[in-house]
Design a protein around this motif. Sequence first.
Motif, PDB file in Angstrom:
ATOM      1  N   ASP A  66       0.914  -1.322  -0.066  1.00  0.00           N
ATOM      2  CA  ASP A  66       0.268  -0.019   0.133  1.00  0.00           C
ATOM      3  C   ASP A  66       0.875   1.272   0.037  1.00  0.00           C
ATOM      4  OD1 ASP A  66      -2.344  -1.581   0.151  1.00  0.00           O
ATOM      5  OD2 ASP A  66      -2.391  -1.487   2.353  1.00  0.00           O
ATOM      6  N   THR A  67       1.892   1.139   0.888  1.00  0.00           N
ATOM      7  CA  THR A  67       2.774   2.423   0.831  1.00  0.00           C
ATOM      8  C   THR A  67       3.488   2.729  -0.519  1.00  0.00           C
ATOM      9  OG1 THR A  67       3.314   1.959   3.205  1.00  0.00           O
ATOM     10  CG2 THR A  67       4.826   3.425   2.032  1.00  0.00           C
ATOM     11  N   LEU A  68       4.052   1.568  -1.097  1.00  0.00           N
ATOM     12  CA  LEU A  68       4.626   1.906  -2.447  1.00  0.00           C
ATOM     13  C   LEU A  68       3.660   2.189  -3.417  1.00  0.00           C
ATOM     14  CD1 LEU A  68       7.277  -0.975  -2.149  1.00  0.00           C
ATOM     15  CD2 LEU A  68       7.505   1.224  -1.757  1.00  0.00           C
ATOM     16  N   LYS A  69       2.622   1.605  -3.411  1.00  0.00           N
ATOM     17  CA  LYS A  69       1.373   1.882  -4.538  1.00  0.00           C
ATOM     18  C   LYS A  69       1.078   3.210  -4.504  1.00  0.00           C
ATOM     19  CE  LYS A  69      -0.858   0.598  -7.809  1.00  0.00           C
ATOM     20  NZ  LYS A  69      -0.630  -0.063  -9.157  1.00  0.00           N
ATOM     21  N   GLU A  70       0.662   3.969  -3.380  1.00  0.00           N
ATOM     22  CA  GLU A  70       0.464   5.211  -3.403  1.00  0.00           C
ATOM     23  C   GLU A  70       1.362   6.222  -3.718  1.00  0.00           C
ATOM     24  OE1 GLU A  70      -0.249   5.699   0.888  1.00  0.00           O
ATOM     25  OE2 GLU A  70      -2.489   4.881   0.885  1.00  0.00           O
ATOM     26  N   ALA A  71       2.808   6.090  -3.461  1.00  0.00           N
ATOM     27  CA  ALA A  71       4.043   6.808  -4.053  1.00  0.00           C
ATOM     28  C   ALA A  71       4.053   6.610  -5.468  1.00  0.00           C
ATOM     29  CB  ALA A  71       5.233   6.498  -3.236  1.00  0.00           C
ATOM     30  N   ASP A  72       4.003   5.104  -5.945  1.00  0.00           N
ATOM     31  CA  ASP A  72       4.118   4.977  -7.411  1.00  0.00           C
ATOM     32  C   ASP A  72       3.103   5.718  -8.113  1.00  0.00           C
ATOM     33  OD1 ASP A  72       5.245   3.910  -9.560  1.00  0.00           O
ATOM     34  OD2 ASP A  72       4.152   1.982  -9.338  1.00  0.00           O
ATOM     35  N   THR A  73       1.857   5.635  -7.750  1.00  0.00           N
ATOM     36  CA  THR A  73       0.660   6.063  -8.392  1.00  0.00           C
ATOM     37  C   THR A  73       1.112   7.753  -8.731  1.00  0.00           C
ATOM     38  OG1 THR A  73      -0.779   4.705  -7.403  1.00  0.00           O
ATOM     39  CG2 THR A  73      -1.851   6.638  -8.171  1.00  0.00           C
ATOM     40  N   VAL A  74       1.784   8.472  -7.729  1.00  0.00           N
ATOM     41  CA  VAL A  74       1.949   9.741  -7.782  1.00  0.00           C
ATOM     42  C   VAL A  74       2.881   9.980  -8.872  1.00  0.00           C
ATOM     43  CG1 VAL A  74       3.055  11.710  -6.769  1.00  0.00           C
ATOM     44  CG2 VAL A  74       1.488  10.496  -5.482  1.00  0.00           C
ATOM     45  N   LEU A  75       3.929   8.922  -8.781  1.00  0.00           N
ATOM     46  CA  LEU A  75       5.044   9.047  -9.909  1.00  0.00           C
ATOM     47  C   LEU A  75       4.572   8.611 -11.292  1.00  0.00           C
ATOM     48  CD1 LEU A  75       7.981   7.128  -8.113  1.00  0.00           C
ATOM     49  CD2 LEU A  75       7.426   9.689  -8.182  1.00  0.00           C
ATOM     50  N   VAL A  76       3.556   7.858 -11.349  1.00  0.00           N
ATOM     51  CA  VAL A  76       2.950   7.596 -12.741  1.00  0.00           C
ATOM     52  C   VAL A  76       2.286   8.670 -13.357  1.00  0.00           C
ATOM     53  CG1 VAL A  76       1.108   6.272 -13.921  1.00  0.00           C
ATOM     54  CG2 VAL A  76       2.364   5.148 -12.370  1.00  0.00           C
ATOM     55  N   GLY A  77       1.486   9.556 -12.392  1.00  0.00           N
ATOM     56  CA  GLY A  77       0.901  10.682 -12.995  1.00  0.00           C
ATOM     57  C   GLY A  77       2.091  11.715 -13.196  1.00  0.00           C
ATOM     58  N   LEU A  78       2.975  11.944 -12.461  1.00  0.00           N
ATOM     59  CA  LEU A  78       4.117  12.659 -12.639  1.00  0.00           C
ATOM     60  C   LEU A  78       4.771  12.356 -14.093  1.00  0.00           C
ATOM     61  CD1 LEU A  78       5.265  15.063 -11.345  1.00  0.00           C
ATOM     62  CD2 LEU A  78       6.932  13.859 -10.062  1.00  0.00           C
ATOM     63  N   VAL A  79       5.113  11.289 -14.408  1.00  0.00           N
ATOM     64  CA  VAL A  79       5.698  10.843 -15.749  1.00  0.00           C
ATOM     65  C   VAL A  79       4.964  11.312 -16.899  1.00  0.00           C
ATOM     66  CG1 VAL A  79       6.296   8.921 -17.332  1.00  0.00           C
ATOM     67  CG2 VAL A  79       7.107   8.981 -14.599  1.00  0.00           C
ATOM     68  N   ASP A  80       3.567  11.224 -16.824  1.00  0.00           N
ATOM     69  CA  ASP A  80       2.655  11.453 -17.748  1.00  0.00           C
ATOM     70  C   ASP A  80       2.695  12.964 -17.895  1.00  0.00           C
ATOM     71  OD1 ASP A  80       0.616  10.677 -19.726  1.00  0.00           O
ATOM     72  OD2 ASP A  80      -0.412  12.284 -18.381  1.00  0.00           O
ATOM     73  N   ARG A  81       2.645  13.694 -16.843  1.00  0.00           N
ATOM     74  CA  ARG A  81       2.822  15.169 -17.230  1.00  0.00           C
ATOM     75  C   ARG A  81       3.821  15.653 -17.551  1.00  0.00           C
ATOM     76  NH1 ARG A  81      -0.088  18.955 -12.464  1.00  0.00           N
ATOM     77  NH2 ARG A  81       0.309  20.943 -13.356  1.00  0.00           N
ATOM     78  N   MET A  82       5.015  15.143 -17.124  1.00  0.00           N
ATOM     79  CA  MET A  82       6.428  15.649 -17.626  1.00  0.00           C
ATOM     80  C   MET A  82       6.643  15.249 -19.131  1.00  0.00           C
ATOM     81  SD  MET A  82       7.784  17.386 -15.263  1.00  0.00           S
ATOM     82  CE  MET A  82       9.370  17.423 -15.967  1.00  0.00           C
ATOM     83  N   GLU A  83       6.196  14.027 -19.388  1.00  0.00           N
ATOM     84  CA  GLU A  83       6.418  13.555 -21.095  1.00  0.00           C
ATOM     85  C   GLU A  83       5.314  14.294 -22.010  1.00  0.00           C
ATOM     86  OE1 GLU A  83       8.596   9.241 -19.977  1.00  0.00           O
ATOM     87  OE2 GLU A  83       6.583   9.429 -20.988  1.00  0.00           O
ATOM     88  N   HIS A  84       4.099  14.667 -21.495  1.00  0.00           N
ATOM     89  CA  HIS A  84       3.073  15.203 -22.355  1.00  0.00           C
ATOM     90  C   HIS A  84       2.639  16.587 -22.506  1.00  0.00           C
ATOM     91  CE1 HIS A  84       2.744  10.791 -22.533  1.00  0.00           C
ATOM     92  NE2 HIS A  84       2.606  10.928 -23.781  1.00  0.00           N
ATOM     93  N   GLY A  85       3.286  17.080 -21.126  1.00  0.00           N
ATOM     94  CA  GLY A  85       2.759  18.438 -20.652  1.00  0.00           C
ATOM     95  C   GLY A  85       3.939  19.568 -20.842  1.00  0.00           C
ATOM     96  N   GLY A  86       3.890  20.818 -20.380  1.00  0.00           N
ATOM     97  CA  GLY A  86       4.934  21.824 -20.332  1.00  0.00           C
ATOM     98  C   GLY A  86       5.996  21.542 -19.146  1.00  0.00           C
ATOM     99  N   ALA A  87       6.887  21.995 -19.385  1.00  0.00           N
ATOM    100  CA  ALA A  87       7.911  21.734 -18.344  1.00  0.00           C
ATOM    101  C   ALA A  87       8.790  22.884 -17.954  1.00  0.00           C
ATOM    102  CB  ALA A  87       9.244  20.538 -18.574  1.00  0.00           C
ATOM    103  N   GLY A  88       8.212  24.382 -18.273  1.00  0.00           N
ATOM    104  CA  GLY A  88       8.751  25.402 -18.073  1.00  0.00           C
ATOM    105  C   GLY A  88       8.776  25.737 -16.680  1.00  0.00           C
ATOM    106  N   ASP A  89       9.184  27.295 -16.211  1.00  0.00           N
ATOM    107  CA  ASP A  89       9.160  27.580 -14.831  1.00  0.00           C
ATOM    108  C   ASP A  89       7.840  27.688 -14.294  1.00  0.00           C
ATOM    109  OD1 ASP A  89      11.934  27.393 -14.984  1.00  0.00           O
ATOM    110  OD2 ASP A  89      12.129  29.644 -15.348  1.00  0.00           O
ATOM    111  N   VAL A  90       6.862  28.126 -15.084  1.00  0.00           N
ATOM    112  CA  VAL A  90       5.369  28.444 -14.474  1.00  0.00           C
ATOM    113  C   VAL A  90       4.813  27.137 -14.243  1.00  0.00           C
ATOM    114  CG1 VAL A  90       3.049  29.308 -15.029  1.00  0.00           C
ATOM    115  CG2 VAL A  90       5.210  30.516 -15.835  1.00  0.00           C
ATOM    116  N   GLU A  91       4.920  26.095 -15.344  1.00  0.00           N
ATOM    117  CA  GLU A  91       4.219  24.844 -14.938  1.00  0.00           C
ATOM    118  C   GLU A  91       4.987  24.044 -14.018  1.00  0.00           C
ATOM    119  OE1 GLU A  91       5.427  26.039 -17.806  1.00  0.00           O
ATOM    120  OE2 GLU A  91       3.725  26.015 -19.351  1.00  0.00           O
ATOM    121  N   MET A  92       6.293  24.214 -14.028  1.00  0.00           N
ATOM    122  CA  MET A  92       7.125  23.633 -12.922  1.00  0.00           C
ATOM    123  C   MET A  92       6.757  24.150 -11.335  1.00  0.00           C
ATOM    124  SD  MET A  92       8.813  21.002 -14.038  1.00  0.00           S
ATOM    125  CE  MET A  92      10.054  20.667 -12.855  1.00  0.00           C
ATOM    126  N   ALA A  93       6.408  25.338 -11.492  1.00  0.00           N
ATOM    127  CA  ALA A  93       5.939  26.017 -10.207  1.00  0.00           C
ATOM    128  C   ALA A  93       4.663  25.404  -9.770  1.00  0.00           C
ATOM    129  CB  ALA A  93       5.757  27.422 -10.132  1.00  0.00           C
TER     130      ALA A  93
END
Length: 504
Positions: A51-78
């Motif tokens: 449960d602990t790892l799955k919750e953390a990994d779920t956050v990472l999956v969404g973060l990977v999708d956002r970094m690879e398909h969304g913007g990565a500028g300063d505003v987006e990173m903020a």
Amino acid sequence: MLLACSFIVLVCLSLVAVQVWQTMHSRSVQLQQAERASANLANAVAQHAYDTLKEADTVLVGLVDRMEHGGAGDVEMAHLRDFLLLRTGELPQLQDIFIFDAAGRWRLNLQPTPLANQDISEREYFTYHRDHADRGAHIGPPIRSKASGKWVVTVSRRLNRADGGFAGVVLAAIDMQYFLQFYQRFDIGRAGAIFVASDSGIMLMRRPFEEKSLGRDISKLPLFSNYLPKAASGTTVFTSGQDGVTRINSYRRMQQYPLVVSAALAQDEVLAEWRADAYLSGAVVGVLLLGLGWLGGRLLKQIRRRIEAEAELLLARHALEKLNHTLEEMAMQDGLTGLANRRRFDAALSEEFSRASREASALALVMIDVDHFKLYNDNYGHAAGDECLRAIGRAVGKGPRRPGDVVARYGGEEMVLLLPGTDMQGALLVAEKVRAAVEGLRLTHAGNAGGVVTVSAGVEAFDPVTRDRCPLELIEAADRAMYRAKEEGRNRVCACGGAVARTG
């Protein structure tokens, strides 16, 4: 003379043999109970880790999708940092979340004072993702966080460019104290141990906590070299290669993540109570043997006195057995009504529920409550209330007729009927019979409709009992039906499904 000596020797040897057998049997039972406890503990540790790892990994999956398909500028990173701060606030196990670029520089972290231009290219998780195209989660060895200085367990995923090339790493740092605080809740004795390791044999965390054991390679120890290759889970006894303590180990290889969990109880601690009992029993048997030897000498001279002593001992044994039987019956009987008490009911419910589940047979429960009983006590006094309950108990007890049926006082003015092998229709008939019998007593009750004492009953039947059900569900369903009977006017029988059997 020779026959008497042979008899005494035979008695002594028999007593020793019985004591040895009983002692070894008790040891076997104690170890079996410890094995079940360690297996349950291992399952709990495995589920918590997942449960602990799955919750953390779920956050990472969404973060990977956002970094690879969304913007990565300063505003987006903020904006992303604000979102992650909110998200990690909901997950106490997360120490921090990081994003690193392809060179190993920090792009984002959640420290109060954001850190930048830190090079982590030598970290194990970074080199792993840089050299492996695998997109799955990677769990690294325990490390001290450069951001907080605390020991953390890392869960990371690879970032790719559009062409599939390596673009960096996203990482969640899980505070090791989160695991250790959870493990501290378990009573595993002074020498018990809990650990989580990678499936390659790298120690991630352990209770008792020792920094020197973190990251240690334990792949050569018996668990990894002998047992895990044969079975992904199991319980076995072996001596730890870390501290030399012999433990009852239950282990599980997790399917979702490359981890192995183990929960172990020290065999010496498990057997401490048994050992004390064995010493005490041995001393008692030793005293008995000395006494028998002395009596044997007396028997050689006075056979008649020996026979009389044995007769007295036999009578005392019978009296003790009779007393024990009486005490057992009293412990399972309600002192006021003479019905089975709550303890007897709970035991019977568990036993009958298990049997019905194995045999896929029906099991019914009738919950009975005296209508307006508080008013009865207020009007007539508690002594009259007790006598009323006795009379109702006798009437309720006459309802079931089969040997396996159990009639018990559940508590206060509530009584229950446990009916094995009975479907809803049969249980409703029994409940209506009991309701009518109580009403037929014509016990005066000015505070109740009709002026006599009545009862309301709720009925539920599992037909058949399935393995996904539990006894508490049967009790709660019958209880709800009983309250429905009260809400609809009392002095009636209601089924949990909604039907009203009959009313008075």
